[in-house]
Scaffold this motif. Sequence first.
Motif: not given
Length: 328
Positions: A104-127
Amino acid sequence: MNDKAFTFQTLHPDTIMDALFEQGIRVDSGLTPLNSYENRVYQFQDEDRRRFVVKFYRPERWSAEQIQEEHQFALDLQHDDVPVAAPLEFNNHTLLSHQGFFYAVFPSVGGRQFEADNLDQMEWVGRYLGRLHQTGHKQRFQFRPTMGIQEYLIVPRQILETCTLIPAAQKATFLQTTDALIDAVNAQWHNRFTSLRLHGDCHAGNILWRDGPLFVDLDDARNGPAIQDLWMLLNGDKAEQRMQMETIIEAYEEFSEFNTDELGLIEPLRAMRLVYYLAWLIRRWDDPAFPANFPWLAEEDYWYRQKQIFTEQIRVLQEPPLQLTPMY
């Protein structure tokens, strides 16, 4: 099983280029391998300087129907505005084949590493996990498996029993410890949950951050309890894990109801993953990539450490499960 296909020995760069050319894609750069042991995944750029990722599935692991279910789940999520890396369509097909390989072919998507110790990011992921599971509840996989003791413990135990990598002097006690771990999981496992389509392998490495989370790699998608997509995000001591889980669930419940009975499955699922992962390494040992990247699997100390890890997990399973702070 065809060992040459199983170990990707017939998947050459020219084979990959020809497969892409069949879909009208002309590769204008090298094929950069990405970190994947189960499949073969490459990033490249076409003649219009667009970046893509091509994924060749390990032969004889998933059937065409099972891969198509993975793709449809990704497309369903994309339709529901859940940020996920979904495959591209060519002549109305996402699952392609060339010389016996599914790809299968996918678009190449970039991004930073998810910060597992960041509660703000954790909240986004939970949502967004709440939204992901909202889509997952709409139907179940028909061809992909459902998480359970048989796949994650019983079959791996049979593989361990016949494994020649375990030192003979350690094998009996190692298998006894494995059996004790299986017994401990059986004592805690329950079916008081609604099974739904899951990401299946939702750890920090499968989440990119692009002004919000982006979920990648649905290769392990299957039916199972919602908690499977939550528990691997936890890290730190018990107090930190409790805070993280409370953050995740509060955000998650903006879109999906969470069954707190599933908290008792966290440590059984962790134990299942430990055993399943070990058997997975053994299953793949004939692939030259595995002895090269996991040489310690053939060392005595490795198996001694694994026995210690299993013993510690048995102890953890005997403790009370993670509990959320009572709300008054």
